[in-house]
Scaffold this motif. Structure first.
Motif, PDB file in Angstrom:
ATOM      1  N   ASP A  38     -10.995 -18.198   1.753  1.00 33.84           N
ATOM      2  CA  ASP A  38     -11.325 -18.584   3.159  1.00 33.84           C
ATOM      3  C   ASP A  38     -10.528 -19.796   3.753  1.00 33.84           C
ATOM      4  O   ASP A  38     -10.919 -20.369   4.965  1.00 33.84           O
ATOM      5  CB  ASP A  38     -12.930 -18.982   3.458  1.00 33.84           C
ATOM      6  N   THR A  40      -7.868 -22.249   5.314  1.00 30.97           N
ATOM      7  CA  THR A  40      -6.624 -22.188   6.380  1.00 30.97           C
ATOM      8  C   THR A  40      -5.771 -23.303   6.355  1.00 30.97           C
ATOM      9  O   THR A  40      -4.576 -23.409   5.845  1.00 30.97           O
ATOM     10  CB  THR A  40      -7.164 -21.567   7.886  1.00 30.97           C
ATOM     11  N   ARG A  61     -14.332 -27.255   7.808  1.00 27.30           N
ATOM     12  CA  ARG A  61     -13.840 -26.098   6.902  1.00 27.30           C
ATOM     13  C   ARG A  61     -13.357 -26.222   5.817  1.00 27.30           C
ATOM     14  O   ARG A  61     -13.836 -25.604   4.561  1.00 27.30           O
ATOM     15  CB  ARG A  61     -13.196 -25.075   7.805  1.00 27.30           C
TER      16      ARG A  61
ATOM     17  N   THR C 428      -9.988 -19.009  11.189  1.00 29.54           N
ATOM     18  CA  THR C 428     -10.508 -18.292  10.300  1.00 29.54           C
ATOM     19  C   THR C 428      -9.212 -17.693   9.499  1.00 29.54           C
ATOM     20  O   THR C 428      -8.277 -17.561  10.250  1.00 29.54           O
ATOM     21  CB  THR C 428     -11.235 -17.051  10.532  1.00 29.54           C
ATOM     22  N   ARG C 430      -8.748 -14.686   8.899  1.00 35.48           N
ATOM     23  CA  ARG C 430      -8.415 -13.483   9.532  1.00 35.48           C
ATOM     24  C   ARG C 430      -7.551 -13.671  10.957  1.00 35.48           C
ATOM     25  O   ARG C 430      -6.548 -12.793  11.189  1.00 35.48           O
ATOM     26  CB  ARG C 430      -9.545 -12.585   9.875  1.00 35.48           C
ATOM     27  N   ARG C 431      -7.754 -14.434  11.510  1.00 32.10           N
ATOM     28  CA  ARG C 431      -6.922 -14.901  12.774  1.00 32.10           C
ATOM     29  C   ARG C 431      -5.662 -15.425  12.497  1.00 32.10           C
ATOM     30  O   ARG C 431      -4.536 -15.192  13.130  1.00 32.10           O
ATOM     31  CB  ARG C 431      -7.964 -15.835  13.782  1.00 32.10           C
ATOM     32  N   GLY C 491     -12.607 -13.720   3.775  1.00 27.29           N
ATOM     33  CA  GLY C 491     -13.227 -14.439   4.574  1.00 27.29           C
ATOM     34  C   GLY C 491     -13.482 -13.770   6.024  1.00 27.29           C
ATOM     35  O   GLY C 491     -13.812 -14.192   7.090  1.00 27.29           O
ATOM     36  N   ARG C 494     -16.258 -14.752   8.135  1.00 28.46           N
ATOM     37  CA  ARG C 494     -16.362 -16.206   8.730  1.00 28.46           C
ATOM     38  C   ARG C 494     -15.781 -16.263  10.203  1.00 28.46           C
ATOM     39  O   ARG C 494     -14.651 -15.886  10.179  1.00 28.46           O
ATOM     40  CB  ARG C 494     -15.747 -17.091   7.720  1.00 28.46           C
TER      41      ARG C 494
END
Lengths: 234, 215, 494
Positions: A38, A40, A61, C428, C430-431, C491, C494
Motif C-alpha cells: 500500500d 506510495t 498514509r 493510492t 492503484r492511482r 491496496g 484503499r
C-alpha cells in the motif's frame, strides 16, 4: 525482526533494480524483507516545494502503512530524511523508524562486509541529504571498501552539492546545470567507470549530464554494488 | 504612539508564544565549552600567534627591556615618538634620535598623523588569539594615539597574558573604551586574500617582557 | 534598471532569482572571481574552526544565547536603553527605515555637518541611509575598502562581509583610477593591481576624510544590555577612525543585535572571526560605553531599528534567522551563491541567510523566488556559527509563498495544478500505477536506446543539460506482485 522495505515512488517507477538489489542483499544476509504494497510516497516533493496540505495525507498514509514494523529500510537518504525530519511536523506524531540502507547495514545489522564482489573502478558521491541531514558519515564508504575486487577512488570536492535539489533543477535550471557541470567534471577526473550514491535522484541528475556528454561513466545505486556477487555478470 | 512604544508593543505581540512566567534565565545556555584553549605555555603561544599575523615579536628579560625597545625604535628609524602619560620609566629608553611627544595637553589630529610612531603598554594579552587589548589605562593613552601613527610598539609583560578570550573579558572593564588589536591593520577585501596594512598602524611590534624563552 | 546604488532592503528593479542568476552564470569573469574567493575563505575557515575541540559547544552556546535574547527581547532592549543613557549616550527608536533615516539626518544637521564617514554597516544599507542623506544634501563616505570599491564603482554590494567580492584586482584598479578623483584625493600615479598598492591607495584617499570628519555613522555587531557597551568588529582600522576621531557618533543597530551580558561576548568573539574571515581574531574590535570624557566622540547616539524584525520575530520558525551575526560563512559555503554571486538575490542580504531574511523582513510577496534559490543541501546550516537551520526556514517560507499565491490568485497556478495532480496520483498504489503506466507509454515515444534526450514544454529546463532514463517496463510494485504472489496484500481497497 520485521523489516519493511520503503522503495519510494521515484525508485518504484524509474529504478526498480535498486529495490530488487536491497531485497537480494538483505536476504543474502539472512533477513526476510516485507514489502507493504500500500505504500506510495513520503511527500518530499510536495513538502520541499511548499505544498504542505498536499504532503500531509502522504505522510499520514506512510505512518499507517509502515506501522508495526521493527524497522523500515529505504534505498533513499533523501526520503529517509524527509520522514525523519519533517513527518512529525505534518502529522503531529512520531513517524515509524526508517533507516537509510547504509545506516541499517552498519548500525542495525552491524555489518560492513556484506560479501559483495564488484571488480570495477568506482567513485562515490555522498549526497547532501545522506551527509548533512542523516549524517551517515563514512558508512557507505566502509561498506564499499569491503567489496571484493572494487577499485574505489576518491571524488574531488565530494561534499559539494550536485545541483539536483528536486524542483530546484526545474525552477533554477541554469544554476542547477552549472553545479552539475562541476560535479560531472570531478567525476571524470577520477577516471571511474561507475559513479555510486545513496540516492537515485541525484544519480539521475548527474548521470543524465554524464550521458549527455557521452562520457561513458554509468551510475549505480550503492545497493546494487553491495548486492553484486561473483555470480553476477555485470 | 511614539516609536519606542510601537517597537516594544510589536515585540511583545510577536512573543505571544513565550509563557508569561518564563524568565530569561529559564532559557538554558549550556556553558560546556572550554574556558581556555591555550595549553601549557601561554606566553610562547602568545608570541607565536602574534607573529602569525605578521607582527614583529621581540622577547626580552625585564633587565633588557629598555634596550629592546630602543633597538626596535632605532631599527624603524623613528624620529617622532608619541609616549602616552603613565608609560613606565623602566621600559622607556633614556634617549634616542627621536623627539618625544607627550599627550598632555592633547596632541592635535594633525600632530598625531605626522608622528612616526607610538610606544604603549597594554591591559591584557590573549594567548590563543594573539591579541593585545588596550583599555586607555596608564601608558596606553586615549584611543587616537594608537591609531594615527603608522608604527605601534607595544610592551606586554608576561604576567599580563591570559590564555583565552573568556579570561580576558573577565579581566577587562567594559566601562572603559577597549580596543582589541590582533596584528597590524589588514584587509581581505580584495579576492578574500589577506593584505596587511590599511588605515590602522601598518607595523605592529610587540616587546614581550618576561623570562627568556627556553630555546 | 535604476542606476542608484541601492533602494533599501530589496531592489525592486531586480528580476526574480532564476532570471537574475542567468545573467550571472553567463559572466565567466564573475564565476572565476567567486570561485577563487569562496574557495580561499572556505579552507581558512575550516582550518581555524578545526583548531577548537569545543567548536560544537561554542555553536550551541551561541545559538542558546541568541534564543534567550530573542525570547526576551523587550526586556533586554529596555535594559540597554537604560545603561546607554546612564553612560551618557542617547537612544532613539525607529520602527522603520524612514524613521531611522530621518533621525540620522536630523542628528547630522544638528551637528552642523554636511558629510559623514561611515563604518561598514548592513543596517544602514538595508534602510538606504546613504541615499536618504544625499537627498538631504549630506555626503556619506563609505570607508571600508570593499564598500569604497562598491561606492566608487556605482555598484551594489554582493556579499555581507566583502561587498566587492564580485570584483577582482584588475577591476578594482580600474575603478580607483577612474573614480577616486571625483570623490577626493585621486589614485596615485601608476597604481598597479597589487592588493597592497590598492589598499595603500584607499588609505591615502580616505585619510583626509577621516581627519576632518565631524560625524561618523556606524552599525554595531553587538550591544550589551547589562553594561550599555556597543561593539564593532573590523579589520582595516577604518572603524577605529570613525569611532574615535569625530565628535559625533551615530550607531544604527538592528534590535536583534543586543546581548544580555558582557561575559556573553566570550562566545561570540570566538565564533565570529573564525566563521567570518577565517581568522583566530580579526585585527580590530572596538567597544565603547556611552561617552568617555577626553577620548573619542562626546556625542553618542544609538538608533534601535525594527524595520521588519518584529514581523520576523512573530514567526516561531522563521525567528531563528534573527540570530544571524552577519559572518557570511553561509554565503562562502553555498554552492548556489558560488555560481550566481550576490546580485542575483536582489537584496542587501544575499546568499542563504538572505534567502531567509529578505522575504521575512520585506514580506514573502516582495521576494517570492528567494526561498526557492537553494537545493536544500544543508551546507549553510553546518557552517552557521549560531546554528540557524536555514533549510528548515527555507522550506517553511516556501510553504508561505505557496499559501500566499493560493490566497491572491483566483485560479491555481500551473505549478499548483501539477502538484495537485501529483498528490492525487500518489494517493493510492492503484492511482500511482495508472500514472506510471501513462508515463511509460509517453516515454516510449521519446526514448532512444533507453535514454530520453531533449523534452518539450516545461521539462525543457531539465532536458537542456541532461538525458533522462526511460522508465523500465516493470515497476518495483509490479515485480514484487509477480514474484511474491502469496504475500501481496493489494491496496485496491484503499
Amino acid at each position: 525482526m520485521r523489516v519493511a522495505l520503503f522503495i519510494t515512488c521515484f525508485n518504484d517507477t524509474l529504478y526498480p533494480e535498486t529495490g530488487k538489489a536491497v531485497v537480494r542483499l538483505l536476504e543474502r544476509l539472512g533477513h526476510t524483507v516485507e514489502f507493504p504494497a500500500d505504500q506510495t510516497c513520503c511527500g518530499q516533493m510536495h513538502f520541499n516545494t511548499g505544498y504542505r496540505p498536499e504532503a500531509t495525507p502522504l505522510a499520514r498514509r506512510f505512518a499507517e502503512v509502515f506501522a508495526g514494523y521493527d524497522a523500515v529500510v529505504s534505498p533513499s537518504a533523501s526520503c529517509t530524511g524527509m520522514v525523519r525530519d519533517s513527518h512529525e511536523l505534518l502529522t503531529g506524531s512520531r513517524p515509524p523508524q526508517v533507516y537509510e540502507l547504509s545506516e541499517f547495514l552498519v548500525d542495525v545489522l552491524g555489518v560492513t562486509d556484506v560479501g559483495a564482489y564488484f571488480p570495477h573502478r568506482v567513485t562515490y558521491h555522498p549526497t547532501c541529504h545522506s551527509l548533512r541531514m542523516l549524517r551517515v558519515g563514512d558508512r557507505p564508504l566502509r561498506l564499499l571498501r569491503a567489496v571484493k575486487g572494487i577499485d574505489l577512488v576518491e571524488l574531488p570536492a565530494a561534499d559539494s552539492c550536485c545541483g539536483f535539489g528536486g524542483t530546484f533543477a526545474l525552477k533554477n535550471a541554469g544554476t542547477s546545470a552549472a553545479m552539475l557541470a562541476d560535479k560531472a567534471d570531478c567525476v571524470l577526473r577520477t577516471g571511474a567507470e561507475v559513479l555510486s550514491a545513496a540516492d537515485n535522484s541525484c544519480l539521475m541528475h548527474i548521470g543524465g549530464g554524464l550521458s549527455r556528454i557521452r562520457s561513458g561513466v554509468r551510475t549505480l545505486h550503492l545497493a546494487e554494488i553491495l548486492a553484486a556477487t561473483e555470480g553476477d555478470a555485470r | 504612539m511614539n516609536a519606542r512604544d510601537t517597537v516594544l508593543g510589536r515585540i511583545r505581540a510577536a512573543l505571544a508564544d513565550v509563557p508569561a512566567d518564563e524568565a530569561p534565565q529559564d532559557v538554558p545556555v549550556a556553558r560546556d565549552y572550554l574556558a581556555d584553549h591555550a595549553g601549557a605555555d601561554p606566553t610562547g603561544l602568545f608570541a607565536d600567534r602574534v607573529a602569525d599575523y605578521r607582527a614583529e615579536v621581540v622577547r626580552t628579560a625585564p633587565a633588557d627591556a629598555k634596550q629592546a625597545v630602543a633597538e626596535a625604535l632605532r631599527r624603524r628609524g623613528v624620529r617622532s615618538l608619541v609616549v602616552p602619560p603613565g608609560f613606565p620609566e623602566e621600559f622607556l629608553p633614556d634617549d634616542g634620535p627621536w623627539q618625544r611627544l607627550g599627550d598632555d595637553p592633547q596632541l592635535t589630529v594633525a600632530e598625531l598623523d605626522a608622528a612616526d610612531g607610538v610606544l604603549t603598554t597594554a591591559a591584557v594579552g590573549i594567548a590563543v588569539t594573539g591579541t593585545i587589548v588596550l583599555d586607555t589605562g596608564p601608558g596606553q593613552g586615549r584611543r587616537a594615539l594608537t591609531l594615527l601613527p603608522d608604527y605601534h610598539l607595544c610592551v606586554v609583560r608576561e604576567e599580563q597574558i591570559v590564555g583565552d578570550v573568556p579570561e580576558a573579558l573577565a579581566a577587562l572593564d567594559p566601562a572603559r573604551p577597549l580596543t582589541f588589536v590582533s596584528g597590524p591593520s589588514a584587509t581581505s577585501d580584495i579576492e578574500l586574500d589577506r593584505v596587511e596594512g590599511v588605515h590602522g598602524p601598518r607595523t605592529l611590534v610587540v616587546v614581550l617582557v618576561g623570562a627568556e624563552p627556553v630555546v | 534598471m535604476t542606476t542608484g546604488t541601492g533602494d533599501g532592503l530589496v531592489w525592486l528593479d531586480t528580476p526574480a532569482f532564476p532570471e537574475a542568476a542567468r545573467t550571472a552564470l553567463a559572466d565567466t569573469q564573475l564565476r572565476g572571481n567567486l570561485r577563487r574567493a569562496t574557495g580561499t575563505i572556505r579552507d581558512k575557515r575550516l582550518a581555524v574552526t578545526g583548531e577548537l575541540a569545543d567548536w560544537e559547544q561554542l555553536r550551541a552556546a551561541g545559538a542558546a544565547l541568541k534564543r534567550r535574547t530573542l525570547r526576551h527581547l523587550d526586556c533586554y532592549l529596555v535594559e540597554l536603553e537604560e545603561s546607554v543613557t546612564r553612560a551618557g549616550g542617547t537612544v532613539h527608536w525607529a520602527a522603520d527605515a524612514d524613521q531611522a533615516n530621518r533621525i540620522v539626518t536630523e542628528l547630522v544637521r544638528a551637528a552642523g555637518a554636511d558629510e559623514v564617514v561611515k563604518v561598514k554597516s548592513m543596517a544602514t544599507q538595508e534602510i538606504g541611509l546613504n541615499e536618504a542623506l544625499a537627498e538631504a544634501g549630506i555626503a556619506a563616505y563609505e570607508t571600508d575598502l570593499a564598500e569604497l570599491i562598491v561606492q566608487l564603482g556605482g555598484d551594489r554590494p554582493s556579499h555581507i562581509l566583502v561587498p566587492a567580492i564580485h570584483r577582482n584586482r584588475g577591476e578594482i584598479q580600474g575603478i580607483f583610477r577612474r573614480e577616486m578623483a571625483a570623490w577626493g584625493r585621486p589614485a596615485p600615479e601608476g597604481l598597479t593591481d597589487e592588493p597592497r598598492a590598492l589598499a595603500e591607495a584607499a588609505r591615502l584617499h580616505l585619510r583626509e576624510k577621516f581627519l576632518r570628519a565631524r560625524v561618523a555613522v556606524s552599525g554595531a555587531n553587538f550591544a550589551i544590555a547589562g553594561t550599555g557597551t556597543v561593539g564593532v568588529v573590523e579589520s582595516e582600522g577604518n572603524g577605529r577612525m570613525c569611532l574615535t576621531l569625530p565628535q559625533t557618533l551615530i550607531t544604527v543597530m538592528g534590535i536583534e543585535k543586543v546581548l544580555p551580558a558582557w561575559s556573553d561576548l566570550e562566545v561570540f568573539l570566538q565564533l565570529l572571526p573564525r566563521s567570518s574571515t577565517g581568522e583566530r581574531m580579526n585585527p580590530y574590535t572596538s567597544t565603547w560605553t556611552g561617552r568617555t570624557p577626553g577620548d573619542g566622540p562626546q556625542d553618542f547616539h544609538l538608533v534601535l531599528l525594527d524595520n521588519g524584525r518584529t514581523a520576523t520575530l512573530a514567526d516561531t520558525v522563521g525567528r531563528q534567522a534573527l540570530a544571524c551575526i552577519r559572518c557570511s560563512a553561509c554565503l562562502n559555503v553555498c554552492p548556489v551563491y558560488e555560481r550566481t554571486g550576490g546580485h542575483a538575490y536582489g537584496s542587501v542580504y544575499p546568499g542563504p541567510i538572505g534567502a531567509v531574511l529578505t522575504p521575512q523582513l520585506a514580506g514573502v510577496d516582495k521576494a517570492p523566488s528567494l526561498p526557492f534559490a537553494s537545493t536544500l543541501c544543508g551546507a549553510c546550516y553546518d557552517a552557521c556559527p549560531v546554528k540557524i537551520n536555514i533549510p528548515e526556514v527555507l522550506a517553511h517560507l516556501r510553504a508561505e509563498v505557496v499559501e500566499s499565491k493560493r490566497r491572491s490568485h483566483r485560479a491555481p497556478t500551473p505549478e499548483a495544478l501539477v502538484m495537485r495532480a501529483a498528490a492525487a496520483a500518489l494517493a493510492t498504489p492503484r492511482r500511482l500505477s495508472a500514472a506510471q503506466r501513462s508515463a511509460r507509454l509517453g516515454s516510449h515515444l521519446l526514448a532512444r536506446k533507453g535514454r530520453i534526450g531533449r523534452l518539450p514544454g516545461p521539462l525543457r529546463a531539465w532536458s537542456d543539460s541532461r538525458d533522462s532514463p526511460q522508465p523500465p517496463a516493470e515497476t518495483f510494485h509490479a515485480w514484487w506482485r509477480r514474484t511474491h504472489p502469496g504475500e501481496t496484500r493489494s491496496g485496491e481497497s484503499r
